[in-house]
Design a protein around this motif. Structure first.
Motif, PDB file in Angstrom:
ATOM      1  N   UNK A 121       4.903  18.908 -30.473  1.00  0.00           N
ATOM      2  CA  UNK A 121       5.565  17.519 -29.519  1.00  0.00           C
ATOM      3  C   UNK A 121       4.179  16.983 -29.160  1.00  0.00           C
ATOM      4  N   UNK A 122       4.371  15.693 -29.301  1.00  0.00           N
ATOM      5  CA  UNK A 122       3.065  14.830 -28.991  1.00  0.00           C
ATOM      6  C   UNK A 122       3.407  13.433 -28.127  1.00  0.00           C
ATOM      7  N   UNK A 123       2.587  12.742 -27.571  1.00  0.00           N
ATOM      8  CA  UNK A 123       2.662  11.539 -27.139  1.00  0.00           C
ATOM      9  C   UNK A 123       1.733  10.318 -27.756  1.00  0.00           C
ATOM     10  N   UNK A 124       2.309   9.539 -28.250  1.00  0.00           N
ATOM     11  CA  UNK A 124       1.336   8.471 -28.840  1.00  0.00           C
ATOM     12  C   UNK A 124       1.116   8.659 -30.259  1.00  0.00           C
ATOM     13  N   UNK A 125       0.116   9.911 -30.419  1.00  0.00           N
ATOM     14  CA  UNK A 125      -0.721  10.131 -31.574  1.00  0.00           C
ATOM     15  C   UNK A 125      -1.152  11.397 -31.586  1.00  0.00           C
ATOM     16  N   UNK A 126      -1.457  12.099 -32.603  1.00  0.00           N
ATOM     17  CA  UNK A 126      -2.122  13.447 -32.577  1.00  0.00           C
ATOM     18  C   UNK A 126      -2.584  13.628 -34.076  1.00  0.00           C
ATOM     19  N   UNK A 127      -3.389  14.757 -34.391  1.00  0.00           N
ATOM     20  CA  UNK A 127      -3.808  14.876 -35.747  1.00  0.00           C
ATOM     21  C   UNK A 127      -2.677  15.895 -36.418  1.00  0.00           C
ATOM     22  N   UNK A 128      -2.583  15.850 -37.542  1.00  0.00           N
ATOM     23  CA  UNK A 128      -1.674  16.882 -38.351  1.00  0.00           C
ATOM     24  C   UNK A 128      -2.496  17.234 -39.630  1.00  0.00           C
ATOM     25  N   UNK A 129      -2.130  18.262 -40.225  1.00  0.00           N
ATOM     26  CA  UNK A 129      -2.540  18.715 -41.569  1.00  0.00           C
ATOM     27  C   UNK A 129      -2.473  17.537 -42.565  1.00  0.00           C
ATOM     28  N   UNK A 130      -1.569  16.499 -42.410  1.00  0.00           N
ATOM     29  CA  UNK A 130      -1.662  15.340 -43.385  1.00  0.00           C
ATOM     30  C   UNK A 130      -2.228  13.966 -42.853  1.00  0.00           C
ATOM     31  N   UNK A 131      -3.101  14.223 -41.853  1.00  0.00           N
ATOM     32  CA  UNK A 131      -3.689  12.993 -41.273  1.00  0.00           C
ATOM     33  C   UNK A 131      -3.215  12.828 -39.882  1.00  0.00           C
ATOM     34  N   UNK A 132      -3.398  11.393 -39.492  1.00  0.00           N
ATOM     35  CA  UNK A 132      -3.093  11.122 -38.167  1.00  0.00           C
ATOM     36  C   UNK A 132      -1.635  10.940 -37.983  1.00  0.00           C
ATOM     37  N   UNK A 133      -0.914  11.396 -37.010  1.00  0.00           N
ATOM     38  CA  UNK A 133       0.299  11.117 -36.782  1.00  0.00           C
ATOM     39  C   UNK A 133       0.561  10.240 -35.676  1.00  0.00           C
ATOM     40  N   UNK A 134       1.335   9.213 -35.950  1.00  0.00           N
ATOM     41  CA  UNK A 134       1.445   7.979 -34.638  1.00  0.00           C
ATOM     42  C   UNK A 134       2.766   8.129 -34.294  1.00  0.00           C
ATOM     43  N   UNK A 135       3.230   7.560 -33.086  1.00  0.00           N
ATOM     44  CA  UNK A 135       4.454   7.697 -32.758  1.00  0.00           C
ATOM     45  C   UNK A 135       5.322   6.457 -33.478  1.00  0.00           C
ATOM     46  N   UNK A 136       4.635   5.563 -33.849  1.00  0.00           N
ATOM     47  CA  UNK A 136       5.267   4.474 -34.680  1.00  0.00           C
ATOM     48  C   UNK A 136       5.925   4.664 -35.898  1.00  0.00           C
ATOM     49  N   UNK A 137       5.168   5.939 -36.342  1.00  0.00           N
ATOM     50  CA  UNK A 137       5.944   6.413 -37.884  1.00  0.00           C
ATOM     51  C   UNK A 137       7.027   7.124 -37.621  1.00  0.00           C
ATOM     52  N   UNK A 138       7.453   7.588 -36.293  1.00  0.00           N
ATOM     53  CA  UNK A 138       8.665   8.295 -36.322  1.00  0.00           C
ATOM     54  C   UNK A 138       8.347   9.909 -36.421  1.00  0.00           C
ATOM     55  N   UNK A 139       9.207  10.702 -36.409  1.00  0.00           N
ATOM     56  CA  UNK A 139       9.327  12.088 -36.614  1.00  0.00           C
ATOM     57  C   UNK A 139       8.980  12.248 -38.180  1.00  0.00           C
ATOM     58  N   UNK A 140       8.172  13.312 -38.280  1.00  0.00           N
ATOM     59  CA  UNK A 140       7.987  13.521 -39.766  1.00  0.00           C
ATOM     60  C   UNK A 140       7.649  15.126 -40.061  1.00  0.00           C
ATOM     61  N   UNK A 141       7.714  15.516 -41.204  1.00  0.00           N
ATOM     62  CA  UNK A 141       7.287  16.791 -41.617  1.00  0.00           C
ATOM     63  C   UNK A 141       6.236  16.793 -42.511  1.00  0.00           C
ATOM     64  N   UNK A 142       5.008  17.554 -42.136  1.00  0.00           N
ATOM     65  CA  UNK A 142       3.797  17.665 -42.814  1.00  0.00           C
ATOM     66  C   UNK A 142       3.763  19.156 -43.713  1.00  0.00           C
ATOM     67  N   UNK A 143       3.934  18.896 -45.064  1.00  0.00           N
ATOM     68  CA  UNK A 143       4.075  20.299 -45.841  1.00  0.00           C
ATOM     69  C   UNK A 143       2.954  21.111 -46.018  1.00  0.00           C
ATOM     70  N   UNK A 144       1.765  20.349 -45.583  1.00  0.00           N
ATOM     71  CA  UNK A 144       0.485  21.103 -45.751  1.00  0.00           C
ATOM     72  C   UNK A 144       0.418  22.077 -44.472  1.00  0.00           C
ATOM     73  N   UNK A 145       0.765  21.917 -43.481  1.00  0.00           N
ATOM     74  CA  UNK A 145       0.768  22.814 -42.445  1.00  0.00           C
ATOM     75  C   UNK A 145       1.932  23.283 -41.916  1.00  0.00           C
ATOM     76  N   UNK A 146       3.119  22.788 -42.714  1.00  0.00           N
ATOM     77  CA  UNK A 146       4.503  23.430 -42.659  1.00  0.00           C
ATOM     78  C   UNK A 146       4.881  22.910 -40.936  1.00  0.00           C
ATOM     79  N   UNK A 147       4.882  21.927 -40.550  1.00  0.00           N
ATOM     80  CA  UNK A 147       4.998  21.525 -39.258  1.00  0.00           C
ATOM     81  C   UNK A 147       5.710  20.051 -39.158  1.00  0.00           C
TER      82      UNK A 147
END
Length: 298
Positions: A121-147
């Motif tokens: 759970x994050x607000x605004x943006x955070x790092x993921x195993x697939x790169x930067x996660x932003x709120x603007x891209x909506x919910x997503x699944x990153x297969x590299x970190x299985x999150x």
């Protein structure tokens, strides 16, 4: 939806707020921050927003790997365990219920043991195993970190932007992302990623649509088994989920933003397709019923 009695998952990392390691990502570019609908329809704006366009090819679902994602990005950490606020509790409860359902269904139906994903759970943006996660891209699944990555403000955007509300509609969104995790465990996502790298843009989009519709169907499979065991559905819940699926169909989003739809550019599927495949999973309760990659009618 009756979710208060669901087991809460401890596989939640809360990066919201100052203590959670989250950070605000400036959207910049033309027109400021964009919502998920505009991002899905106008993927090329990702360049202006500083978002890797491959995040948008799959409609804000992190399905394409690419060389930049060959190694996980540096990770942020947040509070582990069950959040205490209502929205966090809801997300934890839905995740816990998907764990309880898939731990039974996956081995029984396809002889694959279920390995639980993490939810960030994050607000605004955070790092993921697939790169930067932003709120603007909506919910997503990153297969590299299985999150599964989720900014809970997305549910408020569903209400204000798409006029979609109801706990089961929000649960459908989470279950859809968990559906991508199921696809990853089945080895489907790596095969699709490889095929996309060798395909034309139109063919890659078509593969993306098939993967997304499968995730919709798997969300329906989860709902079917959850209701059978926990009696979790209430009158109007299924309609709320189908309303959510219809509201974020590519055709509806494109018509809202530009006045017409371009089927060749679809990445998630039309409203009719999304509703139909969710219903297929809900009625059948079978993983095998969700085979959208067989080449048959979508």
């Amino acid at each position: 939806m009756r979710w208060d009695d669901f087991r809460r998952s401890d596989n939640v990392e809360d990066r919201r707020g100052g203590g959670g390691g989250g950070f605000r990502v400036p959207t910049g570019g033309r027109g400021g921050r964009l919502g998920i609908g505009t991002i899905v329809v106008l993927g090329l704006l990702g360049w202006a927003l500083g978002i890797d366009p491959r995040l948008l090819i799959t409609g804000a679902e992190m399905l394409s790997g690419g060389s930049e994602y060959s190694e996980p990005a540096p990770q942020q950490t947040g509070r582990l365990g069950q959040p205490q606020d209502r929205d966090g509790q809801f997300a934890s409860a839905i995740l816990g219920n998907t764990e309880d359902v898939w731990k039974v269904v996956l081995p029984q139906q396809v002889a694959v043991n279920y390995q639980v994903p993490r939810m960030v759970l994050f607000s605004g943006g955070t790092r993921s195993g697939c790169g930067i996660a932003q709120s603007a891209t909506g919910p997503f699944y990153c297969p590299l970190d299985r999150s599964v990555y989720l900014d809970l403000d997305f549910f408020r955007e569903m209400r204000s932007r798409f006029n979609v509300s109801g706990d089961f509609a929000y649960a459908y969104v989470i279950a859809h992302e968990v559906g991508h995790h199921v696809q990853n465990l089945l080895g489907i996502l790596p095969r699709v990623q490889e095929a996309q790298r060798q395909a034309s843009q139109a063919q890659a989009n078509q593969l993306s649509v098939r993967v997304e519709l499968m995730a919709d169907c798997l969300a329906g499979v989860w709902a079917s088994h959850s209701d059978a065991k926990y009696r979790s559905l209430e009158p109007g819940d299924v309609e709320a989920a189908m309303n959510a699926a219809s509201a974020i169909g590519d055709d509806r989003l494109q018509k809202a933003s530009q006045g017409y739809a371009v089927p060749e550019s679809f990445t998630h599927g039309s409203s009719e397709q999304r509703v139909r495949w969710f219903t297929t999973g809900l009625k059948s309760g079978k993983v095998e019923a969700c085979n959208t990659l067989s080449g048959g009618r979508l």
